[in-house]
Design a protein around this motif. Sequence first.
Motif, PDB file in Angstrom:
ATOM      1  N   GLN A  54     -28.797  58.123  57.474  1.00 30.02           N
ATOM      2  CA  GLN A  54     -28.664  57.884  56.035  1.00 30.02           C
ATOM      3  C   GLN A  54     -29.037  56.454  55.679  1.00 30.02           C
ATOM      4  OE1 GLN A  54     -24.766  58.988  54.676  1.00 30.02           O
ATOM      5  NE2 GLN A  54     -25.110  61.153  55.035  1.00 30.02           N
ATOM      6  N   ARG A  65     -26.070  55.012  48.012  1.00 24.60           N
ATOM      7  CA  ARG A  65     -25.442  56.196  48.606  1.00 24.60           C
ATOM      8  C   ARG A  65     -25.379  57.362  47.609  1.00 24.60           C
ATOM      9  NH1 ARG A  65     -23.108  56.208  53.333  1.00 24.60           N
ATOM     10  NH2 ARG A  65     -22.972  53.951  53.365  1.00 24.60           N
ATOM     11  N   GLU A  66     -25.083  57.083  46.347  1.00 24.24           N
ATOM     12  CA  GLU A  66     -25.003  58.158  45.342  1.00 24.24           C
ATOM     13  C   GLU A  66     -26.373  58.789  45.084  1.00 24.24           C
ATOM     14  OE1 GLU A  66     -22.306  59.666  44.010  1.00 24.24           O
ATOM     15  OE2 GLU A  66     -21.256  58.400  45.467  1.00 24.24           O
ATOM     16  N   LYS A  69     -27.069  61.184  47.821  1.00 28.55           N
ATOM     17  CA  LYS A  69     -26.275  62.409  47.706  1.00 28.55           C
ATOM     18  C   LYS A  69     -26.841  63.378  46.686  1.00 28.55           C
ATOM     19  CE  LYS A  69     -21.804  60.475  49.001  1.00 28.55           C
ATOM     20  NZ  LYS A  69     -20.443  60.166  48.510  1.00 28.55           N
ATOM     21  N   THR A  70     -27.513  62.873  45.655  1.00 25.93           N
ATOM     22  CA  THR A  70     -28.037  63.733  44.589  1.00 25.93           C
ATOM     23  C   THR A  70     -29.514  64.032  44.720  1.00 25.93           C
ATOM     24  OG1 THR A  70     -28.433  61.847  43.122  1.00 25.93           O
ATOM     25  CG2 THR A  70     -26.279  62.938  42.955  1.00 25.93           C
TER      26      THR A  70
END
Length: 71
Positions: A54, A65-66, A69-70
């Motif tokens: 990641q 990070r967000e 995630k999307t």
Amino acid sequence: MDSPAFRRHKSPAKWEKGSFTLPNRLVQNKNLTDSGFRLLAWMVSCSDEWTIYQTDIMARFEWGREKLKTA
């Protein structure tokens, strides 16, 4: 048996790296975001021996990070 989501092809001698194809149903999927498509294309282009983390993805694409995630 389902067909694979993508296929790797050996590249012609004039190309430096391999190439891959994606099925139309994936390219035309309305649920796949542009970020998700970009991430998928990059991941498929990595060698089979590549370990994807990641943190590497976030650094390469300059995503938080967000966003990852999307994607």
